[in-house]
Design a protein around this motif. Structure first.
Motif, mmCIF file in Angstrom:
data_model
loop_
_atom_site.group_PDB
_atom_site.id
_atom_site.type_symbol
_atom_site.label_atom_id
_atom_site.label_comp_id
_atom_site.label_asym_id
_atom_site.label_seq_id
_atom_site.Cartn_x
_atom_site.Cartn_y
_atom_site.Cartn_z
ATOM 1 N N ALA A 161 0.521 -3.639 -6.311
ATOM 2 C CA ALA A 161 0.573 -2.897 -5.047
ATOM 3 C C ALA A 161 1.195 -3.746 -3.943
ATOM 4 O O ALA A 161 2.036 -3.268 -3.169
ATOM 5 C CB ALA A 161 -0.835 -2.449 -4.648
ATOM 6 N N LEU A 162 0.795 -4.999 -3.880
ATOM 7 C CA LEU A 162 1.331 -5.905 -2.854
ATOM 8 C C LEU A 162 2.822 -6.143 -3.046
ATOM 9 O O LEU A 162 3.588 -6.177 -2.078
ATOM 10 C CB LEU A 162 0.559 -7.227 -2.868
ATOM 11 N N ASP A 163 3.246 -6.306 -4.303
ATOM 12 C CA ASP A 163 4.666 -6.497 -4.593
ATOM 13 C C ASP A 163 5.477 -5.265 -4.172
ATOM 14 O O ASP A 163 6.565 -5.394 -3.584
ATOM 15 C CB ASP A 163 4.881 -6.771 -6.088
ATOM 16 N N ALA A 164 4.957 -4.086 -4.489
ATOM 17 C CA ALA A 164 5.649 -2.843 -4.130
ATOM 18 C C ALA A 164 5.755 -2.696 -2.613
ATOM 19 O O ALA A 164 6.794 -2.283 -2.086
ATOM 20 C CB ALA A 164 4.923 -1.638 -4.734
ATOM 21 N N PHE A 165 4.671 -3.051 -1.914
ATOM 22 C CA PHE A 165 4.676 -2.955 -0.446
ATOM 23 C C PHE A 165 5.710 -3.908 0.152
ATOM 24 O O PHE A 165 6.468 -3.529 1.057
ATOM 25 C CB PHE A 165 3.284 -3.266 0.100
ATOM 26 N N GLU A 166 5.747 -5.135 -0.354
ATOM 27 C CA GLU A 166 6.708 -6.121 0.145
ATOM 28 C C GLU A 166 8.144 -5.690 -0.134
ATOM 29 O O GLU A 166 9.058 -6.021 0.627
ATOM 30 C CB GLU A 166 6.439 -7.485 -0.507
ATOM 31 N N SER A 167 8.328 -4.921 -1.194
ATOM 32 C CA SER A 167 9.664 -4.437 -1.552
ATOM 33 C C SER A 167 9.991 -3.113 -0.856
ATOM 34 O O SER A 167 11.026 -2.499 -1.143
ATOM 35 C CB SER A 167 9.771 -4.248 -3.071
ATOM 36 N N SER A 168 9.088 -2.667 0.027
ATOM 37 C CA SER A 168 9.252 -1.392 0.754
ATOM 38 C C SER A 168 9.253 -0.180 -0.164
ATOM 39 O O SER A 168 9.752 0.884 0.209
ATOM 40 C CB SER A 168 10.539 -1.403 1.603
ATOM 41 N N ILE A 174 1.476 3.186 -3.048
ATOM 42 C CA ILE A 174 0.407 4.194 -2.914
ATOM 43 C C ILE A 174 -0.177 4.537 -4.277
ATOM 44 O O ILE A 174 -1.397 4.670 -4.431
ATOM 45 C CB ILE A 174 0.954 5.455 -2.219
ATOM 46 N N THR A 175 0.679 4.648 -5.291
ATOM 47 C CA THR A 175 0.197 4.966 -6.650
ATOM 48 C C THR A 175 -0.761 3.893 -7.156
ATOM 49 O O THR A 175 -1.832 4.202 -7.701
ATOM 50 C CB THR A 175 1.391 5.105 -7.613
ATOM 51 N N PHE A 176 -0.387 2.623 -6.974
ATOM 52 C CA PHE A 176 -1.266 1.525 -7.407
ATOM 53 C C PHE A 176 -2.555 1.510 -6.593
ATOM 54 O O PHE A 176 -3.651 1.334 -7.140
ATOM 55 C CB PHE A 176 -0.543 0.181 -7.258
ATOM 56 N N ALA A 195 -2.919 3.042 4.327
ATOM 57 C CA ALA A 195 -2.609 3.767 5.566
ATOM 58 C C ALA A 195 -1.211 3.407 6.064
ATOM 59 O O ALA A 195 -0.448 4.284 6.499
ATOM 60 C CB ALA A 195 -3.649 3.459 6.639
ATOM 61 N N GLU A 196 -0.865 2.114 5.997
ATOM 62 C CA GLU A 196 0.475 1.685 6.413
ATOM 63 C C GLU A 196 1.547 2.339 5.534
ATOM 64 O O GLU A 196 2.610 2.743 6.030
ATOM 65 C CB GLU A 196 0.589 0.165 6.319
ATOM 66 N N CYS A 197 1.261 2.439 4.254
ATOM 67 C CA CYS A 197 2.206 3.099 3.342
ATOM 68 C C CYS A 197 2.373 4.576 3.705
ATOM 69 O O CYS A 197 3.498 5.101 3.713
ATOM 70 C CB CYS A 197 1.732 2.972 1.891
#
Length: 503
Positions: A161-168, A174-176, A195-197
């Protein structure tokens, strides 16, 4: 057997193991309880079984006060806290139990379970591993292994999830996060991240839901309240925005961003409340001015411009300013084609302008989106009647006045036309016949439109002088020109007196 709705049944769903068995395993002389503490524990146990949680809690409070080193008292109090949904209060008691009795595996299992829900994965894993090393029962061993596998899975999902968020890649994040939060339901940080996503994905209401949960899970969470308030503000919900920013200021009255936002929302809220009060009082011109001020106060949030125009459209319609109403309502409907309020108000304005086909179209569109609205149904029926009526005799057109004309305008128009079309003014037989018909229509129009009750019937689509519109048959106004002999059309309230002579 345990009844499905009993407290014991509910507790069984909270704990991985049955608490009753645990109590039997560890109760006895080993606890070193004195007589008073024993009474509190027994009474508390009975009250807990009966579902009287508050009373049971009081008894366990007394037991802990009577013997601060009694791990059973802490454990049972934790049991009640969990049954009451107060996991934060239960956690310190479970920790105390483990401090007092290191081999109490059931307490450690339960603490690990709570830590997992809070998203404290490292601490949870440590508890589950210690259970496996402490000679657990078969059931405890299975439970610990299952929870440890679940915790490992959550660790992996968190990294993804963190990797996906950092990659925008917010959709993947959200899925993770969805999967993690099914287990780590009390993890405030992960809810804030999701929430940020949602905000990035343009789903503010879902973001608000997560931030509200985070505001309850984390103490003094001013940031969550601030974000909730700004999201509501962007959605055009000024009242909820004001409520949430006040919660932020309760926690920190010197919070700079919350205070600045509070001033803006309060000013806007005051203008809107004032405008709505003016509308309720029927002061539509003043209300229009207030809503124009709303748009100037917040020009950067499109929602307030649209809502203000929607209300200005309503004011113009109610104030019988159809041209202005149609213009502003049309601006709203360009942005929101399905705005039922704007459709209704524009339809009413079209009726005043005698644009019946357009009014019918607006009412029908509004009805598609709100078929149970009585006002729409009645408006549509009225527009259809008026359209049918317009194809017959229209008294407003006969006198050349608007549908919202005052009585004085009607009388004035009548006098002018009656003087112009009085048959005595014409010598040619054909012209005289035409004038007679015209004069009768003018007199009929005056009779209907100057009588409030008859005018209301006509405005509702019923011709009070038309036999077809009257139930029971005959028209009260089937008069010939001869019936008007000697009638003075200029005698109703005016200063002029005219006398006509007929051969």
């Amino acid at each position: 057997m345990v009844a499905p709705g009993s407290v014991t049944s509910r507790l069984g769903s909270v704990f991985p193991l049955l608490l009753v068995l645990v109590d039997l395993q560890y109760e006895g002389a080993e606890c070193g309880v004195n007589a008073d503490v024993e009474k509190h524990l027994e009474l508390g146990k009975k009250l807990l079984a009966a579902g009287q949680l508050a009373d049971a809690l009081s008894q366990f409070h007394a037991a802990v006060d009577g013997d601060p080193d009694n791990y059973i008292a802490y454990y049972r109090r934790a049991t009640v806290f969990l049954a009451m949904g107060k996991s934060k209060a239960a956690l310190p008691d479970l920790t105390k139990v483990i401090e007092l009795k290191m081999d109490f595996t059931a307490a450690r299992l339960q603490r690990g379970h709570l830590l997992l829900k809070q998203g404290k994965l490292d601490e949870a894993e440590e508890d589950f591993k210690k259970v496996l090393k402490s000679n657990p029962s078969e059931n405890e061993e299975k439970e610990a292994q299952f929870q440890l596998m679940k915790s490992d899975e959550m660790q992996r999902l968190r990294l993804q999830a963190l990797d996906a968020f950092e990659s925008s890649d917010y959709t993947a994040a959200i899925t993770f996060l969805d999967k993690i939060l099914e287990v780590c339901v009390w993890d405030a940080e992960l809810r804030e991240l999701r929430a940020e996503c949602f905000i990035k994905e343009g789903e503010p209401r879902k973001a608000i839901s997560d931030l509200k949960a985070a505001s309850k899970l984390k103490n003094d969470n001013t940031e969550a309240f601030y974000k909730i308030s700004t999201l509501y503000y962007q959605l055009g919900d000024h009242e909820l925005s004001l409520s949430e920013v006040r919660e932020c200021l309760k926690l920190d009255q010197d919070h700079k961003r919350c205070f600045a936002h509070y001033k803006q929302v309060k000013k806007l809220n005051k203008l809107i409340e004032s405008a709505e009060e003016l509308i309720r009082d029927g002061r539509y011109t003043d209300a229009t001015s207030k809503y124009e001020s709303v748009m100037k106060t917040e020009p950067n949030v499109a929602e307030y411009t649209i809502r203000s125009k929607e209300r200005i459209c309503h004011c113009f319609s109610k104030d019988e300013k159809p041209v202005e109403a149609i213009r502003v309502c049309s601006e709203v409907l360009q942005t929101e084609p399905d705005n039922v309020n704007a459709l209704k108000d524009r339809a009413e304005a079209y009726l005043i302008e005698e644009m019946y086909d357009e009014a019918i179209q607006d009412y029908e569109t509004a009805q598609e989106h709100n078929e149970n609205d009585q006002q729409i149904r009645e408006g549509l029926e009225k527009a259809q009647r008026l359209l049918k009526q317009s194809q017959k005799r229209d008294y407003y057109k006969i006198l050349g006045v608007k549908r919202n004309a005052k009585k004085q305008e009607i009388i004035k128009a009548y006098r002018k036309l009656a003087l112009q079309w009085h048959p005595d003014n014409f010598q040619n037989e054909e012209e005289k016949k035409k004038a007679e018909k015209k004069f009768i229509d003018i007199a009929a129009a005056k009779e209907v439109l100057s009588d409030p009750e008859m005018r209301k019937k006509f405005d509702d689509g019923e011709d009070p002088l038309d036999a077809e519109s009257q139930q029971g048959g005959g028209s009260p106004f089937h008069r010939s020109w001869n019936s008007w002999q000697g009638f003075n059309p200029f005698s109703s309230g005016g200063p002029f007196r005219f006398k006509f002579h007929f051969n």
